[in-house]
Design an enzyme around this catalytic site. Structure first.
Site, PDB file in Angstrom:
ATOM      1  N   ARG A 161      -2.435   1.028  -6.687  1.00 25.32           N
ATOM      2  CA  ARG A 161      -1.495   0.945  -5.567  1.00 25.32           C
ATOM      3  C   ARG A 161      -0.112   0.445  -5.954  1.00 25.32           C
ATOM      4  NH1 ARG A 161      -5.704  -1.490  -1.092  1.00 25.32           N
ATOM      5  NH2 ARG A 161      -6.709   0.515  -0.729  1.00 25.32           N
ATOM      6  N   HIS A 215       0.851  -1.189   0.000  1.00 23.29           N
ATOM      7  CA  HIS A 215       0.000   0.000   0.000  1.00 23.29           C
ATOM      8  C   HIS A 215       0.887   1.239   0.000  1.00 23.29           C
ATOM      9  CE1 HIS A 215      -3.000   2.897   1.078  1.00 23.29           C
ATOM     10  NE2 HIS A 215      -3.937   1.998   0.942  1.00 23.29           N
TER      11      HIS A 215
END
Lengths: 269, 637
Positions: free
Chosen positions: B330, B266
């Site tokens: 991401r 992330h």
């Protein structure tokens, strides 16, 4: 920084338990309170001692697992913060921290700082839901919910069920927890059909568990990491009394019909 | 071994309807005669247990926490996607399906993803009806925000606590069934083995985490909804307790493990600050809606951000990807952050960080709007870093967040062991090589509310269940195996703590099987993991006994499984000679540094069979076919 931790140690529910003092000489101010306990535990394990048992999981302040008293305050000195997000920079070098578990009859102690909070689950089980089975739902935009109402419901729904409110309350009352759920669901149109049942069921369960009564002291909201407002308790009380009153009318009607008209036997025949 | 995914034939739009119609039903009066074990109480587990209970099955639901409400789904911040098209901006089921397949870099199964997009509509309806306080417009209608990897606004949210509110909705539905007597909740209990009798999953061996007692629970089907394995890396955004033990022990009993190397980094987490650090904290991807990501143009520029003038800042995502800008998926955002830090342009004390700056948004919209949108996230950031993000840009760095891989399942979410179903992050099914933001909540609830209740019913209706009890040899050997492992862990009494091993394992896997990977590095990592595992079994120290609450013992068992799984991740990553999604092999990149897929050779799901402690895992390939979304070089430029 240096810290003295005076921690409640208790092997099991039937053990007597006592405070044990530990000296920490190398605490990084950026650490969280739980990381500080991690460091202590690593050193205890290396010395062949049992580490301090404490509950934790997400370490982001949302799961509600962690929590203990620091110098008599639930979750420690910082407002709106759980112990997993409480960084050590908020303490002074050389300070002593007295760390003890939530103490309430409804939360029996399991080990060290770990207590059993299943009473909270039982309160939710007694009505903290909307009875809508999977597949029943209409389109999400069918029922408009005003922004102000949605926001207030969200304020109440933010409760993480950590138990700090009970621990901080001199009566060990669960009114803030129970009120939060009754308010969250009671405010929303989806929760209205069961508003009465919910309040009656949840309050009855809360009273069955060994929680104390609410005397409006307000310690609960003061320590609440999600700052659940005290008004949820007023909301709970109002819903409870309204529901009780309606129930009473039902009782009068069903138990003592005054005339044949009042219980509609005439139309039935 | 060949894998049959049981994808219904015919047009994809009708596949799920067709499958549901073809499923056999269980007579309502017979449902209560069948016990179903649901392990895990997150979004997938709680919703599955509640829905199965509503149907009338006898359900037992297990979690290791003190209450089902603690599951780590609760920490999801940003939102949940649904193709409602309430914003009239061109969304549709097909577009959500398309975005998800593309976002997953063409390594997911089309039919599953299409069904996920279809179910997204019903999920929002169900959650609203349960009283989930989603954000609203003043007129009372549901509102949306944008998320990475999409050009429509389809993300529903409840402040920065969407996961919490969805989980509490599922938890309340679960407690309602507990009250109704259909579901028995068994908290503070960990599954330590799967019982397979005559080829069917028929029960689990559990340890009561308070008393240490081992118990056996029998059922006619077992649903694993135990989440992902990001904690192999030690530092991740997962909860400390999140673990892979249930899926790993099921894997050892014969369930294939698919795409273990597909892990998600992330891009927006708070950077690491020291060795004591126990976990990483995520800042929601939704922040990228209004925050602009930048680093100084100059290497080693140590000026505070406020003193770096506009023309000396490099808004590298906006520069490189003008059409998606800060909202690239991401994997792309993470890799670019690593690249600028590797160039020496990272910020903060460690140089491992980039700025996420809200200055422009605050000037444009006013601080109150930003506070309204992200207030709780800003507060959290300030609590942890002691910096005020309304005044100073946030510093962020990528961290392990989600695992796309998991137990292999067919279209019915059934693993290769009949009767063993896997839901949510624990399975591999819907996200391919990269998951888009706000899709994990969607998948967990789709699996739990709208798929498992049908497919488990079909399994029950089409199988016979011989009586099993404690006396059968499979049960005895499973219990004995668990006892042995616990005794062994307690008896080593070595010199190193479980955490010290876990931290070292995490570092190996992060360095070599993290944001970028090479064949050489993976080879090295496999050797290091094996050596470290050997040391673990000789030199770990686990204090206390097995007869009470012993958190060190719990961790030791989980870390022992992480060693084996970490090795498999590296083997899988080494085997996949291409870059796709979160799996970036340095040898395979385009001239401008983007992931270069090899569809000709690697368009498959890699499903691994357990190869024994020192054996070789066996690879079975499930070829992926794309009839609706044609694989192309993913471009967000």
């Amino acid at each position: 920084m240096k810290l003295t931790l005076k921690i409640w140690r208790q092997k099991g529910p039937s053990d007597k338990g006592k405070f044990i003092t530990y000296q920490l000489n190398d605490v990084n101010p950026e650490m969280s309170m739980l990381e500080c306990l991690d460091v202590l535990n690593e050193s205890l394990i290396e010395r062949g001692e049992e580490p301090v048992a404490f509950e934790h999981d997400c370490r982001e302040g949302i799961c509600g697992s962690c929590g203990f008293m620091i110098n008599g305050v639930a979750h420690g000195p910082l407002p709106a913060t759980t112990v997993c997000q409480l960084t050590m920079r908020h303490f002074k070098d050389g300070q002593q921290l007295v760390i003890e578990p939530w103490r309430a009859a409804a939360f029996p102690l399991l080990k060290d700082l770990v207590v059993d909070r299943r009473a909270f689950d039982r309160i939710i089980e007694a009505g903290g839901f909307v009875s809508v089975s999977t597949g029943n739902a209409p389109d999400g935009n069918t029922i408009p919910v005003g922004k102000e109402i949605a926001d207030r419901a969200m304020d109440a729904a933010a409760c993480i069920g950590c138990g700090a409110c009970v621990a901080a309350c001199p009566n060990a009352s669960a009114a803030l927890f129970t009120g939060a759920k009754i308010s969250h669901l009671g405010l929303l149109p989806q929760g209205k059909p069961e508003q009465d049942r919910r309040a009656l069921g949840m309050v009855a369960q809360m009273n069955t568990e060994p929680f104390g009564s609410c005397t409006n002291i307000g310690e609960c909201t003061g320590v609440c990491p999600k700052e659940i407002p005290l008004e949820v308790i007023a909301h709970m009380n109002r819903d409870f009394w309204q529901a009780s009153w309606k129930e009473r009318e039902d009782l009068v009607q069903t138990i003592a019909p005054v005339t044949s008209w009042s219980n509609k036997t005439k139309t039935k025949s | 071994m060949t894998l049959d995914a049981h994808i219904p034939s015919g047009p994809i739009e009708q596949a799920w309807d067709k499958a549901r119609f073809e499923m056999k039903l269980v007579n309502p009066a017979n449902k209560r005669k069948h016990t179903i074990l649901v392990v895990g109480s997150g979004l997938a587990g709680a919703s599955a247990a509640a829905s199965l209970g509503e149907l009338g099955y006898k359900v037992r639901c297990f979690c290791f926490q003190d209450s089902p409400r603690r599951a780590h789904s609760i920490a999801a911040q940003g939102g949940i996607n649904a193709a409602k098209n309430y914003q009239n901006d061109g969304d549709s089921i097909f577009r959500l399906f398309y975005d998800t397949v593309k976002g997953g870099d063409f390594r997911a199964r089309e039919a599953n993803v299409y069904r996920l997009a279809e179910n997204s509509l019903k999920i929002i309806d169900q959650c609203v009806a349960q009283g989930v306080p989603f954000a609203r417009e003043y007129g009372g209608m549901l509102t949306n925000r944008s998320f990475g990897g999409a050009q429509v606004s389809r993300t529903f949210y409840a402040r920065g606590q969407t996961g919490q509110q969805l989980l509490l909705g599922a938890y309340q539905a679960l407690e309602r069934q507990v009250h109704a007597g259909t579901v028995t909740m068994i908290p503070r209990t960990e599954m330590l083995d799967l019982i397979v009798v005559d080829g069917q999953a028929r029960g689990i061996v559990t340890r009561n985490l308070v008393t240490g007692e081992l118990d056996v629970y029998f059922g006619d089907a077992v649903v694993l909804a135990t989440g992902g394995y990001g904690n192999v890396y030690y530092l991740s955004t997962n909860a400390k307790g999140s673990n892979a033990t249930a899926i790993w022990r099921a894997h050892k009993r014969g369930a294939l493990f698919a795409n273990p190397c597909f892990t998600q980094i992330h891009p927006t987490c708070i950077p690491v600050s020291g060795d004591y650090q126990s976990k990483l904290t995520l800042m929601s991807e939704s922040l990228r809606n209004d925050g602009r990501i930048w680093v100084p143009k100059q290497k080693g520029d140590k000026r505070p951000p406020s003193q770096i003038p506009e023309d000396e800042r490099d808004y590298y995502l906006e520069r490189r990807y003008p059409s998606f800008g800060n909202l690239v998926p991401r994997d792309v955002a993470s890799r670019n952050a690593k690249a600028v830090c590797d160039e020496g342009r990272g910020v903060g004390e460690t140089g491992l960080g980039v700025y996420l700056d809200f200055g422009d948004a605050i000037n444009r919209l006013g601080e109150h709007v930003i506070r309204e949108r992200y207030g709780n996230l800003f507060d959290m950031y300030q609590r942890i870093t002691d910096e005020n993000p309304y005044k100073v840009p946030m510093r962020i760095y990528p961290a392990i967040h989600y695992t796309m891989g998991g137990l292999w399942v067919d279209y019915h979410l059934q693993s290769t062991i009949p009767g063993l179903f896997v839901a949510g992050e624990a399975n591999f099914s819907d996200h391919g090589a990269n998951r888009l933001g706000a899709s994990a909540l969607m998948q967990g609830l789709s699996d739990g509310y709208f798929i498992i209740p049908y497919t488990v019913g079909n399994y029950i209706a089409t199988h016979k269940f011989a009586k099993v009890d404690e006396s059968s040899s499979e049960v005895k050997s499973a219990v004995a195996g668990v006892e042995q492992t616990i005794d062994k862990l307690l008896s080593i009494k070595g010199k190193r703590t479980v955490d010290s091993f876990h931290r070292e394992l995490g570092k190996i896997v992060w360095d070599e099987c993290g944001m970028s990977r090479t064949a050489q590095g993976l080879e090295k990592a496999i050797g290091q993991i094996r050596a470290l595992r050997e040391e673990f079994w000789q030199n770990v120290t686990v204090p206390g006994s097995g007869d009470d609450l012993n958190q060190s013992l719990e961790k030791a068992g989980r870390v022992a499984d992480f060693f084996e799984l970490g090795e498999l991740m590296c083997i899988d990553a080494r085997e996949r000679n291409e870059s796709c999604g979160g799996h970036f092999r340095e040898e395979y990149q385009t001239t401008d540094g983007e992931a270069k897929r090899d569809d000709e050779h690697y368009s498959y799901a890699a499903a691994w069979g357990y190869g024994g402690a020192d054996g070789k895992p066996m690879l079975t390939k499930e070829p992926l076919e794309f009839h609706y979304v044609h694989p192309s070089q993913r471009s967000y430029k």
